[in-house]
Design a protein around this motif. Structure first.
Motif, PDB file in Angstrom:
ATOM      1  N   SER A 152       0.824  -1.213   0.000  1.00 11.24           N
ATOM      2  CA  SER A 152       0.000   0.000   0.000  1.00 11.24           C
ATOM      3  C   SER A 152       0.855   1.258   0.000  1.00 11.24           C
ATOM      4  CB  SER A 152      -0.931   0.007   1.219  1.00 11.24           C
ATOM      5  OG  SER A 152      -1.813  -1.081   1.195  1.00 11.24           O
ATOM      6  N   GLN A 153       1.928   1.254   0.800  1.00 10.73           N
ATOM      7  CA  GLN A 153       2.797   2.429   0.853  1.00 10.73           C
ATOM      8  C   GLN A 153       3.539   2.630  -0.468  1.00 10.73           C
ATOM      9  OE1 GLN A 153       2.666   4.631   3.023  1.00 10.73           O
ATOM     10  NE2 GLN A 153       1.803   3.676   4.832  1.00 10.73           N
ATOM     11  N   THR A 154       3.880   1.535  -1.137  1.00  9.60           N
ATOM     12  CA  THR A 154       4.547   1.638  -2.432  1.00  9.60           C
ATOM     13  C   THR A 154       3.614   2.243  -3.466  1.00  9.60           C
ATOM     14  OG1 THR A 154       5.907  -0.294  -1.922  1.00  9.60           O
ATOM     15  CG2 THR A 154       5.763   0.355  -4.236  1.00  9.60           C
ATOM     16  N   VAL A 155       2.365   1.790  -3.479  1.00  8.45           N
ATOM     17  CA  VAL A 155       1.376   2.365  -4.406  1.00  8.45           C
ATOM     18  C   VAL A 155       1.161   3.843  -4.085  1.00  8.45           C
ATOM     19  CG1 VAL A 155      -1.049   2.291  -5.119  1.00  8.45           C
ATOM     20  CG2 VAL A 155       0.236   0.163  -4.839  1.00  8.45           C
ATOM     21  N   LEU A 156       1.166   4.192  -2.782  1.00  5.16           N
ATOM     22  CA  LEU A 156       1.029   5.593  -2.388  1.00  5.16           C
ATOM     23  C   LEU A 156       2.188   6.428  -2.928  1.00  5.16           C
ATOM     24  CD1 LEU A 156      -0.545   7.687  -0.691  1.00  5.16           C
ATOM     25  CD2 LEU A 156       0.905   7.052   1.247  1.00  5.16           C
ATOM     26  N   SER A 157       3.393   5.889  -2.893  1.00  2.00           N
ATOM     27  CA  SER A 157       4.554   6.626  -3.418  1.00  2.00           C
ATOM     28  C   SER A 157       4.443   6.820  -4.933  1.00  2.00           C
ATOM     29  CB  SER A 157       5.853   5.904  -3.065  1.00  2.00           C
ATOM     30  OG  SER A 157       6.025   4.728  -3.837  1.00  2.00           O
ATOM     31  N   LEU A 158       3.876   5.844  -5.619  1.00  2.35           N
ATOM     32  CA  LEU A 158       3.656   5.965  -7.060  1.00  2.35           C
ATOM     33  C   LEU A 158       2.571   6.993  -7.360  1.00  2.35           C
ATOM     34  CD1 LEU A 158       3.831   2.158  -7.842  1.00  2.35           C
ATOM     35  CD2 LEU A 158       5.450   3.865  -8.695  1.00  2.35           C
ATOM     36  N   ASP A 159       1.508   6.995  -6.565  1.00  2.00           N
ATOM     37  CA  ASP A 159       0.442   7.994  -6.735  1.00  2.00           C
ATOM     38  C   ASP A 159       0.979   9.397  -6.488  1.00  2.00           C
ATOM     39  OD1 ASP A 159      -1.320   5.968  -7.282  1.00  2.00           O
ATOM     40  OD2 ASP A 159      -2.201   5.922  -5.264  1.00  2.00           O
ATOM     41  N   ARG A 160       1.846   9.520  -5.478  1.00  2.00           N
ATOM     42  CA  ARG A 160       2.445  10.819  -5.168  1.00  2.00           C
ATOM     43  C   ARG A 160       3.311  11.297  -6.337  1.00  2.00           C
ATOM     44  NH1 ARG A 160       5.029   9.596  -0.416  1.00  2.00           N
ATOM     45  NH2 ARG A 160       3.232  10.151   0.863  1.00  2.00           N
ATOM     46  N   LEU A 161       4.016  10.381  -6.953  1.00  2.00           N
ATOM     47  CA  LEU A 161       4.839  10.725  -8.114  1.00  2.00           C
ATOM     48  C   LEU A 161       3.965  11.227  -9.254  1.00  2.00           C
ATOM     49  CD1 LEU A 161       7.549  10.724  -9.623  1.00  2.00           C
ATOM     50  CD2 LEU A 161       7.152   8.327 -10.172  1.00  2.00           C
ATOM     51  N   LEU A 162       2.843  10.574  -9.473  1.00  2.00           N
ATOM     52  CA  LEU A 162       1.918  10.993 -10.525  1.00  2.00           C
ATOM     53  C   LEU A 162       1.396  12.398 -10.243  1.00  2.00           C
ATOM     54  CD1 LEU A 162       0.662   9.812 -13.123  1.00  2.00           C
ATOM     55  CD2 LEU A 162      -1.290   9.087 -11.731  1.00  2.00           C
ATOM     56  N   GLU A 163       1.100  12.678  -8.985  1.00  2.00           N
ATOM     57  CA  GLU A 163       0.630  14.009  -8.588  1.00  2.00           C
ATOM     58  C   GLU A 163       1.688  15.070  -8.875  1.00  2.00           C
ATOM     59  OE1 GLU A 163      -0.646  16.326  -4.445  1.00  2.00           O
ATOM     60  OE2 GLU A 163      -0.555  14.133  -4.505  1.00  2.00           O
ATOM     61  N   ILE A 164       2.936  14.743  -8.595  1.00  2.00           N
ATOM     62  CA  ILE A 164       4.035  15.683  -8.825  1.00  2.00           C
ATOM     63  C   ILE A 164       4.211  15.954 -10.315  1.00  2.00           C
ATOM     64  CG2 ILE A 164       6.563  15.902  -8.684  1.00  2.00           C
ATOM     65  CD1 ILE A 164       6.328  14.427  -5.981  1.00  2.00           C
ATOM     66  N   GLU A 165       4.143  14.896 -11.119  1.00  2.00           N
ATOM     67  CA  GLU A 165       4.338  15.053 -12.562  1.00  2.00           C
ATOM     68  C   GLU A 165       3.245  15.908 -13.207  1.00  2.00           C
ATOM     69  OE1 GLU A 165       4.602  10.987 -13.787  1.00  2.00           O
ATOM     70  OE2 GLU A 165       6.783  10.888 -13.480  1.00  2.00           O
ATOM     71  N   LYS A 166       2.080  15.956 -12.578  1.00  2.00           N
ATOM     72  CA  LYS A 166       0.975  16.753 -13.124  1.00  2.00           C
ATOM     73  C   LYS A 166       1.012  18.210 -12.671  1.00  2.00           C
ATOM     74  CE  LYS A 166      -2.346  12.929 -13.548  1.00  2.00           C
ATOM     75  NZ  LYS A 166      -3.627  12.356 -13.049  1.00  2.00           N
ATOM     76  N   ILE A 173       2.476 -10.309  -6.453  1.00  2.00           N
ATOM     77  CA  ILE A 173       3.547  -9.521  -7.055  1.00  2.00           C
ATOM     78  C   ILE A 173       3.433  -9.528  -8.571  1.00  2.00           C
ATOM     79  CG2 ILE A 173       5.265 -11.385  -7.147  1.00  2.00           C
ATOM     80  CD1 ILE A 173       5.833  -7.644  -6.349  1.00  2.00           C
ATOM     81  N   LYS A 174       2.852 -10.568  -9.113  1.00  2.00           N
ATOM     82  CA  LYS A 174       2.608 -10.601 -10.554  1.00  2.00           C
ATOM     83  C   LYS A 174       1.602  -9.503 -10.935  1.00  2.00           C
ATOM     84  CE  LYS A 174       2.297 -14.690 -12.338  1.00  2.00           C
ATOM     85  NZ  LYS A 174       1.778 -16.007 -12.787  1.00  2.00           N
ATOM     86  N   ARG A 175       0.578  -9.327 -10.115  1.00  2.00           N
ATOM     87  CA  ARG A 175      -0.404  -8.273 -10.372  1.00  2.00           C
ATOM     88  C   ARG A 175       0.242  -6.894 -10.254  1.00  2.00           C
ATOM     89  NH1 ARG A 175      -4.141 -11.874  -7.962  1.00  2.00           N
ATOM     90  NH2 ARG A 175      -3.647 -11.127  -5.864  1.00  2.00           N
ATOM     91  N   PHE A 176       1.132  -6.743  -9.233  1.00  2.00           N
ATOM     92  CA  PHE A 176       1.814  -5.456  -9.077  1.00  2.00           C
ATOM     93  C   PHE A 176       2.706  -5.177 -10.287  1.00  2.00           C
ATOM     94  CE2 PHE A 176       5.560  -2.997  -7.783  1.00  2.00           C
ATOM     95  CZ  PHE A 176       4.939  -1.832  -7.349  1.00  2.00           C
ATOM     96  N   ASP A 177       3.367  -6.204 -10.775  1.00  2.00           N
ATOM     97  CA  ASP A 177       4.229  -6.055 -11.947  1.00  2.00           C
ATOM     98  C   ASP A 177       3.413  -5.576 -13.145  1.00  2.00           C
ATOM     99  OD1 ASP A 177       6.996  -6.568 -13.034  1.00  2.00           O
ATOM    100  OD2 ASP A 177       5.846  -7.851 -14.386  1.00  2.00           O
TER     101      ASP A 177
END
Length: 481
Positions: A231-245, A281-285
């Motif tokens: 969950s925290q990893t997905v949150l870090s990815l969402d935060r990155l998306l927010e920054i890029e926008k 992890i396959k789904r995360f990949d």
């Protein structure tokens, strides 16, 4: 009653053997009325709350006690942030502690500070509290306010070294997700996302006790709580998306991209080691492939990720068996012979490795010397460091360029005396100095300052009967001046 300058939130759960050391480190006559320590017992079943009550009764101007039902660190932090009266907030775990003098310096500095984030150096310690590693900042003027983009890619940020302006969190409606572990990742990441300014200080504050099996950063805990880390990893990815926008946040893009990549890499390793989570992890990949292609491709350079993808995320036991079988087949086919190209590759790797070590040595030398000169510009001296720590008589180990420079700076001091120097060759360019070899009997001094980086570990671990005084690295002297 004076206004609170700093609120420290201490989450406690079954820490009766350690919490006293933590709480005692906040006891300071200088900080009465301006320091608030909110100690929250999260449903402990041992005597932790009795110890908390003892400190709240003995030092009511500092400690606030709270007892609640167990809800996890996230719920503790949210409650603490709602209660906090301080201008700044900091989290300290119950099994860790702070250096009281450094805390006093920090709080006094915060009285006149308005930066969003304050950074202090910290130490890792073992279970007994002995120092394992010291983390310092180099390349900065201490006490100067920087724009966050000038710091974010040059200094490490962690829950151990950050102190955060409370109003900044409130203005951004910050709230931790209470059902998750690894709240430090969320707290630090969100603070950096919100922050505009940052100040770095030289006093080493936090003492982080490592090597505990139940810690959330132990391997077994990572595996046990892998879905929280997911969950925290997905949150870090969402935060990155927010920054890029957001064009206003573009200067933070590199940092958050590296963080998201690092968390994703850890996640692959954690799930593959769990023995039973290959489908997850396959789904995360697949999620990474479809939504964050740049990070997906960047991770392919890591061997563990390439193997995991190649083997379709086969569970741990089968994967190890296949790897060992493949390695045995390779070894039998190869035999004892090595082609000339293989030998050349080994030699090339050796040259590159040696070259990298040399470059790293010069890099450390330059960074330390650069910080030393920056300190001098601010009026910070080695003499002040020695006086602050009560070192009136010192010895210097290693009379290379750094040792010579250190002696030259202290030779004019009336308050700090260099009693002798220690050098393997038994020589010095300063004829007035008494020189000892490391094998000789070393006269008593208040401290020995080691100027040779490579020698610090071996000397610091010498038996007490040989060295009966503090052993200090030059890095500590410069970075904590």
């Amino acid at each position: 009653m004076s206004e609170k300058v700093l609120t420290v939130i201490v989450p406690v759960y079954n820490k009766e053997s350690l919490v006293r050391k933590c709480l005692q480190s906040f006891v300071s006559d200088k900080l009465r009325n301006i320091l608030e320590v909110i100690v929250i017992d999260d449903g402990s079943k041992d005597a932790s709350f009795d110890i908390i009550t003892e400190y709240a009764q003995s030092y009511p101007d500092i400690f606030v006690k709270v007892k609640k039902e167990n809800g996890g660190v996230g719920s503790v932090m949210n409650l603490g942030l709602r209660m906090a009266k301080g201008k700044y907030v900091k989290e300290v775990d119950a099994d860790d502690w702070v250096d009281t003098k450094a805390l006093e310096s920090l709080v006094m500095f915060l009285k006149e500070c308005d930066a969003d984030i304050i950074l202090n150096p910290f130490w890792d310690t073992d279970l007994e509290g002995n120092c394992l590693k010291k983390y310092y900042f180099k390349g900065f003027y201490f006490g100067k306010e920087y724009q966050i983009e000038d710091v974010i890619n040059r200094a490490p940020f962690s829950i151990q070294n950050v102190t955060v302006r409370k109003q900044m969190l409130e203005e951004n409606h910050f709230l931790l997700k209470e059902d998750r572990y690894y709240i430090d990742m969320q707290f630090v990441g969100s603070s950096l996302l919100f922050a505009s300014t940052c100040v770095l200080l030289s006093d080493s504050l936090y003492r982080y006790r490592k090597q505990q099996e139940e810690q959330s950063v132990s391997l077994s805990s990572y595996i046990k709580n892998r879905y929280n880390f997911y969950s925290q990893t997905v949150l870090s990815l969402d935060r990155l998306l927010e920054i890029e926008k957001n064009p206003e946040l573009k200067n933070k893009n590199t940092y958050f991209k590296n963080i998201a990549k690092l968390y994703s890499l850890y996640l692959y390793a954690i799930f593959m080691l769990s023995r039973e989570a290959s489908e997850d992890i396959k789904r995360f990949d697949g999620f990474l492939h479809n939504n964050y292609r740049e990070i997906y491709c960047a991770l392919d350079k890591y061997e563990c990720v390439r193997y995991a993808r190649k083997w379709k995320f086969i569970p741990y036991g089968i994967r190890c068996y296949l790897f060992l079988r493949k390695w045995k087949q390779f070894s039998e086919k190869k035999g004892k012979e090595q082609e000339l190209g293989d030998v050349g590759e080994i030699v090339a790797e050796k040259i590159v490795s040696t070259s990298n070590k040399t470059m790293e040595k010069f890099k450390e030398y330059y960074e330390l010397l650069d910080q030393w000169m920056m300190n001098r510009e601010q009026g910070m001296s080695v003499e002040n460091y020695c006086i602050k720590n009560g070192y009136k008589e010192i010895a210097i180990y290693g009379m290379g360029p750094m040792g010579n420079h250190l002696y030259e700076e202290l030779s004019g001091s009336r308050k700090v005396q260099v009693s002798y120097v220690i050098d393997k060759k038994g020589t010095s360019i300063f004829p007035e100095l008494s020189v000892k070899k490391p094998t000789e009997e070393l006269p008593q001094v208040d401290a020995v300052i080691i100027t040779v980086t490579a020698a610090y570990g071996s000397i610091a671990s010498m038996p007490e009967e040989k060295v009966k005084f503090p052993i200090i690295s030059l890095e500590e002297v410069v970075c904590e001046s």
